[in-house]
Write a protein that holds these residues in place. Sequence first.
Motif, PDB file in Angstrom:
ATOM      1  N   TYR A 112      -5.722   1.064   2.578  1.00 27.08           N
ATOM      2  CA  TYR A 112      -5.762  -0.395   2.580  1.00 27.08           C
ATOM      3  C   TYR A 112      -5.654  -1.013   1.190  1.00 27.08           C
ATOM      4  O   TYR A 112      -5.877  -2.221   1.044  1.00 27.08           O
ATOM      5  CB  TYR A 112      -7.050  -0.865   3.262  1.00 27.08           C
ATOM      6  N   ASP A 113      -5.291  -0.226   0.207  1.00 28.65           N
ATOM      7  CA  ASP A 113      -5.219  -0.735  -1.163  1.00 28.65           C
ATOM      8  C   ASP A 113      -3.779  -0.703  -1.646  1.00 28.65           C
ATOM      9  O   ASP A 113      -3.019   0.232  -1.351  1.00 28.65           O
ATOM     10  CB  ASP A 113      -6.093   0.131  -2.080  1.00 28.65           C
ATOM     11  N   THR A 114      -3.376  -1.724  -2.409  1.00 30.73           N
ATOM     12  CA  THR A 114      -2.040  -1.729  -2.993  1.00 30.73           C
ATOM     13  C   THR A 114      -1.892  -0.585  -3.985  1.00 30.73           C
ATOM     14  O   THR A 114      -2.806  -0.286  -4.758  1.00 30.73           O
ATOM     15  CB  THR A 114      -1.772  -3.074  -3.695  1.00 30.73           C
ATOM     16  N   SER A 128       0.843  -1.193   0.000  1.00 33.53           N
ATOM     17  CA  SER A 128       0.000   0.000   0.000  1.00 33.53           C
ATOM     18  C   SER A 128       0.879   1.244   0.000  1.00 33.53           C
ATOM     19  O   SER A 128       2.087   1.189   0.282  1.00 33.53           O
ATOM     20  CB  SER A 128      -0.921   0.001   1.224  1.00 33.53           C
ATOM     21  N   ARG A 129       0.250   2.393  -0.283  1.00 32.97           N
ATOM     22  CA  ARG A 129       1.006   3.634  -0.373  1.00 32.97           C
ATOM     23  C   ARG A 129       1.720   3.975   0.926  1.00 32.97           C
ATOM     24  O   ARG A 129       2.799   4.578   0.909  1.00 32.97           O
ATOM     25  CB  ARG A 129       0.066   4.790  -0.773  1.00 32.97           C
TER      26      ARG A 129
END
Length: 378
Positions: A259-261, A68-69
């Motif tokens: 929560y996202d790649t 994730s970021r």
Amino acid sequence: MADWLESLDRLARERAKAGLTRQLRPRAADDQVVDLAGNDYLGLSDHPAVIDAARSALEVYGLGATGSRLVRGSTDAHAALESALAGWLGTADALVFSSGYLANLAVVRAAAAICDLVVSDAYNHASLIDGCKISGRPVRVAPHNDPAGVAAILDAHPGRTAAVVTESVFSVDGDLAPLAELHAVTSARGALLIVDDAHALGLLGPSGGGGVAAAGLAGQPDVIVTATLSKSLGGAGGVIAGAEPVIRHLIDTGRTFIYDTAPPPAVVAGVHAAIELARVAEDRRATLFERGARIAARLRAAGYPVVDPAAGVLSVPAPGPEAAVAWAADCRDRGVAVGCFRPPSTPDGSSRLRLTVNAGVPEADFARALDVIVECAP
């Protein structure tokens, strides 16, 4: 058969009866179909400079962002893209997401932290509608492109802080929102204006800076801009651009960011290269608008009530979902890809073809595609 499987089978039969069955049609790498269905408006997805930038980043960073970021997914390529987007859109800051859909979910939910009412245009994209649903705030649907209707809703809720959500160029019909008038309404009442600029970025405004810039609203602190990077820029991902506190809030609380790649660095680098091309692509923009006007004139001559597109989307009414499917299939059989939009993708319950103009299509292919669309009409 289990009850839940029987329920799914029944729903599938109902969709089929209503002409609403959808199919995946993978295209080959050597596909020769003339594309008037995709969103590569400026024809940049396969530009040599874009491919070279992506290839170089792929060699440096590898295939994926690996996290994730906020963990390991942010690279200097991501930071450079965000700086370029903020500069192009005329905003103080920008934040890149892995899709425009996720950016729209995040922006409405973020606005809900400081607003206790959300006003949504009746024709908004599904991503904005879903953002409204998860916002946890009361949602009022405003008549399409109606600043007076928005004002009436806001005036009926005095003392409530509101966010008004719209597209700049609407994704199905391709019409342009009256952004300056909407901003006059929202600013006079202390409301935020959130604008999805997906179908205007790269096409409208100074240097293609989008519909918000075209309306003279770039950099206004009470305007938040979202966009996808998959249309005029030919890549993938999404962006939210606005005042620095907005971006700070999203970094700290945005679930579809945290929560996202992260988007792959190769895609990010390719999109950055596409921005540099889009900023100076006046010839491609001129081609796109000339072709849009030509399609509209040809269809009007054939009896279809269409208007010149505000950007790259042109909507053509069909008699019903079955007729729309048959029209699109006939075009495809003759080597032309067009969009087929039916409920629930259409906000008014009617069906239509959606044509998207691509400035990168060779002129001879474009002229042939236009003949095919008219000849295959119901």
